[in-house]
Design a protein around this motif. Structure first.
Motif, PDB file in Angstrom:
ATOM      1  N   VAL A 230       0.847  -1.194   0.000  1.00 23.41           N
ATOM      2  CA  VAL A 230       0.000   0.000   0.000  1.00 23.41           C
ATOM      3  C   VAL A 230       0.880   1.241   0.000  1.00 23.41           C
ATOM      4  N   ASP A 231       0.840   1.964  -1.113  1.00 25.30           N
ATOM      5  CA  ASP A 231       1.537   3.248  -1.190  1.00 25.30           C
ATOM      6  C   ASP A 231       0.832   4.276  -0.321  1.00 25.30           C
ATOM      7  N   GLY A 232      -0.502   4.258  -0.346  1.00 26.92           N
ATOM      8  CA  GLY A 232      -1.268   5.209   0.453  1.00 26.92           C
ATOM      9  C   GLY A 232      -2.747   4.960   0.284  1.00 26.92           C
ATOM     10  N   ILE A 233      -3.525   5.769   0.962  1.00 23.07           N
ATOM     11  CA  ILE A 233      -4.972   5.690   0.837  1.00 23.07           C
ATOM     12  C   ILE A 233      -5.512   7.089   0.602  1.00 23.07           C
ATOM     13  N   LYS A 234      -6.397   7.198  -0.362  1.00 21.64           N
ATOM     14  CA  LYS A 234      -7.125   8.445  -0.621  1.00 21.64           C
ATOM     15  C   LYS A 234      -8.483   8.324   0.050  1.00 21.64           C
ATOM     16  N   ILE A 235      -8.798   9.281   0.924  1.00 24.42           N
ATOM     17  CA  ILE A 235     -10.143   9.273   1.491  1.00 24.42           C
ATOM     18  C   ILE A 235     -10.848  10.570   1.116  1.00 24.42           C
ATOM     19  N   SER A 236     -12.090  10.414   0.695  1.00 23.14           N
ATOM     20  CA  SER A 236     -12.929  11.539   0.290  1.00 23.14           C
ATOM     21  C   SER A 236     -14.194  11.502   1.134  1.00 23.14           C
ATOM     22  N   LEU A 237     -14.073  12.001   2.363  1.00 26.03           N
ATOM     23  CA  LEU A 237     -15.197  12.030   3.285  1.00 26.03           C
ATOM     24  C   LEU A 237     -15.653  13.446   3.593  1.00 26.03           C
ATOM     25  N   LEU A 238     -14.893  14.446   3.091  1.00 21.11           N
ATOM     26  CA  LEU A 238     -15.181  15.858   3.352  1.00 21.11           C
ATOM     27  C   LEU A 238     -15.271  16.134   4.847  1.00 21.11           C
ATOM     28  N   ASP A 239     -14.381  15.492   5.610  1.00 21.15           N
ATOM     29  CA  ASP A 239     -14.314  15.656   7.063  1.00 21.15           C
ATOM     30  C   ASP A 239     -12.843  15.647   7.452  1.00 21.15           C
ATOM     31  N   LYS A 240     -12.284  16.831   7.683  1.00 27.49           N
ATOM     32  CA  LYS A 240     -10.843  16.925   7.918  1.00 27.49           C
ATOM     33  C   LYS A 240     -10.417  16.200   9.193  1.00 27.49           C
ATOM     34  N   ASP A 241     -11.260  16.221  10.220  1.00 27.44           N
ATOM     35  CA  ASP A 241     -10.882  15.580  11.475  1.00 27.44           C
ATOM     36  C   ASP A 241     -10.754  14.069  11.318  1.00 27.44           C
ATOM     37  N   LYS A 242     -11.639  13.484  10.540  1.00 29.63           N
ATOM     38  CA  LYS A 242     -11.549  12.037  10.319  1.00 29.63           C
ATOM     39  C   LYS A 242     -10.315  11.696   9.491  1.00 29.63           C
ATOM     40  N   GLU A 243      -9.996  12.532   8.504  1.00 25.95           N
ATOM     41  CA  GLU A 243      -8.786  12.288   7.721  1.00 25.95           C
ATOM     42  C   GLU A 243      -7.544  12.381   8.597  1.00 25.95           C
ATOM     43  N   ILE A 244      -7.474  13.395   9.435  1.00 18.93           N
ATOM     44  CA  ILE A 244      -6.305  13.561  10.310  1.00 18.93           C
ATOM     45  C   ILE A 244      -6.188  12.381  11.270  1.00 18.93           C
ATOM     46  N   ALA A 245      -7.306  11.952  11.821  1.00 13.65           N
ATOM     47  CA  ALA A 245      -7.292  10.815  12.746  1.00 13.65           C
ATOM     48  C   ALA A 245      -6.750   9.572  12.071  1.00 13.65           C
ATOM     49  N   MET A 246      -7.174   9.308  10.847  1.00  8.43           N
ATOM     50  CA  MET A 246      -6.697   8.132  10.134  1.00  8.43           C
ATOM     51  C   MET A 246      -5.238   8.301   9.739  1.00  8.43           C
ATOM     52  N   ARG A 247      -4.876   9.489   9.299  1.00  8.41           N
ATOM     53  CA  ARG A 247      -3.490   9.768   8.893  1.00  8.41           C
ATOM     54  C   ARG A 247      -2.507   9.440  10.012  1.00  8.41           C
ATOM     55  N   ARG A 248      -2.864   9.779  11.222  1.00  6.55           N
ATOM     56  CA  ARG A 248      -1.973   9.563  12.365  1.00  6.55           C
ATOM     57  C   ARG A 248      -1.823   8.089  12.726  1.00  6.55           C
ATOM     58  N   ARG A 249      -2.724   7.247  12.207  1.00  7.06           N
ATOM     59  CA  ARG A 249      -2.702   5.827  12.539  1.00  7.06           C
ATOM     60  C   ARG A 249      -2.123   4.959  11.421  1.00  7.06           C
ATOM     61  N   LEU A 250      -1.730   5.577  10.312  1.00  9.82           N
ATOM     62  CA  LEU A 250      -1.196   4.789   9.203  1.00  9.82           C
ATOM     63  C   LEU A 250       0.175   4.227   9.552  1.00  9.82           C
ATOM     64  N   PRO A 251       0.503   3.045   9.039  1.00 10.45           N
ATOM     65  CA  PRO A 251       1.836   2.493   9.291  1.00 10.45           C
ATOM     66  C   PRO A 251       2.923   3.328   8.618  1.00 10.45           C
ATOM     67  N   ASP A 252       4.147   3.168   9.086  1.00 12.02           N
ATOM     68  CA  ASP A 252       5.278   3.889   8.506  1.00 12.02           C
ATOM     69  C   ASP A 252       5.342   3.645   7.000  1.00 12.02           C
ATOM     70  N   GLY A 253       5.563   4.716   6.254  1.00 12.34           N
ATOM     71  CA  GLY A 253       5.730   4.598   4.817  1.00 12.34           C
ATOM     72  C   GLY A 253       4.455   4.645   4.010  1.00 12.34           C
ATOM     73  N   VAL A 254       3.298   4.622   4.646  1.00  8.77           N
ATOM     74  CA  VAL A 254       2.013   4.668   3.943  1.00  8.77           C
ATOM     75  C   VAL A 254       1.479   6.098   3.998  1.00  8.77           C
ATOM     76  N   ARG A 255       1.140   6.638   2.856  1.00 11.43           N
ATOM     77  CA  ARG A 255       0.735   8.032   2.746  1.00 11.43           C
ATOM     78  C   ARG A 255      -0.776   8.208   2.846  1.00 11.43           C
ATOM     79  N   MET A 256      -1.153   9.371   3.352  1.00  7.39           N
ATOM     80  CA  MET A 256      -2.540   9.813   3.256  1.00  7.39           C
ATOM     81  C   MET A 256      -2.636  10.763   2.075  1.00  7.39           C
ATOM     82  N   TYR A 257      -3.435  10.380   1.079  1.00 11.02           N
ATOM     83  CA  TYR A 257      -3.706  11.247  -0.064  1.00 11.02           C
ATOM     84  C   TYR A 257      -5.053  11.921   0.182  1.00 11.02           C
TER      85      TYR A 257
END
Length: 398
Positions: A230-257
């Protein structure tokens, strides 16, 4: 030169609008980024084709590929055959595969001449007849068919959310089974795609739950089981707090797009959270970058040089425009993206695959025009004004 025209107001009356007369945004030559930035690119319809626009998919290939070259020239990557290209809303799988093939060929040609042409391509299950899909195994087979076709062309995969999977899955375990199979076979790391139901109502309850936190746990479990795929995950939820929460939990090397077309500026700038640099910022895979490409490029260049204030000064004014383009019903945002391309001279007409130019009102286009002007995004103001007047005339406003 002062440019003035009459535009519809919210009251239904007409009012004079005078363009600001500011210089359009233009990035510096040879610009470099410190974020990966994909623009999900639109397709240009062929209005001269002998085809029924609601049923057939006629593409102007030359204009479509020319726009991708334009995006690459600005330093942006292309997320190919995604929902911005009307995937599932007029663009069928055979045409999508041809689009991917042509885009990859053009990228190789662009790169051979000293440029940089990043491409990732949407892999889904949209060739399946939705109401005939009965099992998770059929979904897996559908993904595998598209995966094999794209990888045969040398393409990098964006594993798109599947309407078919959302239809037949009965639990998170079904999602785990499908993604385990697909990721295990991938030739190179993929980008996963989580599209909220505001973009596509058929994806409601994706990852096996209507509860976003529970759905996020499932998605993160899948990623943690295959971090090397997994290079990364793109999430389109239009909710910045949920994106930030998930971003902080991603494994090393996996990007939040970020796919948040409401809050992209602050998500890309980041919050500097933690010791892992990928946990404190988002990269980008955005449909709005098609419509605001020069500003996106210029702003990302400033960010790479540490000029955060300049980044926000350029990108901030584009956010009201994006929120308008992506206003509910959000799935019709493609119309605003193509409208911008027409205003700016990147295509000669305002028609779309599937006749989708009809999904927004004249008032919507009038406000879009005003917001584009406010964001310094009308690349050729005189042309844009002439074309806006043409649209007004078609609606009886002379």
């Amino acid at each position: 030169m002062t440019l003035t025209l009459q535009l519809p107001l919210a009251s239904g009356e007409l009012g004079d609008y005078t363009l600001r007369g500011t210089t359009p945004v233009k990035p510096a030559a040879g610009i470099q980024f410190n974020r990966i930035a994909y623009s999900a690119a639109h397709v240009v319809a062929n209005p001269l084709a002998a085809a029924d626009p609601w049923l057939d998919c006629a593409v102007d290939w030359d204009a479509t590929i020319a726009y991708r070259r334009h995006l690459w020239s600005l330093g942006l990557g292309v997320a190919e055959a995604m929902d911005t290209a009307q995937r599932g809303m007029g663009l069928d799988w055979p045409t999508s595969l041809e689009l991917i093939r042509r885009s990859l060929d053009a990228a190789r040609d662009f790169s051979s001449k000293g440029g940089s042409a990043l491409v990732a391509s949407g892999c889904g299950t949209d060739h399946l007849t939705l109401d005939q899909v009965r099992s998770v195994d059929e979904v897996i087979k559908g993904y595998e068919e598209q995966m094999a076709a794209i990888e045969k062309l040398g393409g990098k995969l964006i594993v798109m959310a599947s309407r078919a999977l959302a239809r037949v899955a009965r639990s998170p375990a079904d999602y785990e089974r499908v993604y385990d199979r697909i990721l295990s076979q991938a030739r190179q790391p993929v980008v996963l795609h989580w599209l909220g139901d505001m973009f596509d109502p058929a994806l409601k309850g994706y990852w096996g739950s209507n509860d976003v936190e529970a759905a996020m746990d499932t998605a993160l479990g899948i990623i943690n089981a295959h971090p090397d795929k997994v290079d990364g995950i793109k999430i389109s939820l239009l909710d910045k707090d949920k994106e930030i929460a998930m971003r902080r939990r991603l494994p090393d090397g996996v990007r939040m797009y970020t796919g948040d077309d409401f809050n992209y500026a602050e998500l890309i700038a980041g919050d500097g959270f933690g010791s892992n640099p990928l946990h404190g910022k988002s990269d980008a895979l955005l449909g709005i970058f098609d419509a605001i490409a020069p500003a996106a490029s210029a702003a990302l260049g400033e960010l790479a040089q540490g000029n955060v204030d300049s980044f926000h000064a350029i990108l901030g004014p584009t956010v009201p425009l994006s929120r308008h383009i992506f206003a509910a019903p959000t799935r019709f945002y493609k119309t605003g993206v193509v409208f911008m391309a027409w205003l700016n001279g990147h295509q000669s007409h305002f028609t779309m695959v599937g006749g989708q130019q009809s999904t927004r009102s004249l008032q919507h286009f009038a406000e879009l025009f005003r917001l584009a002007d406010a964001a310094n995004l009308l690349e050729q103001p005189e042309l844009a004004t002439r074309r806006m007047k043409t649209l007004l005339a078609l609606h009886g406003v002379e």
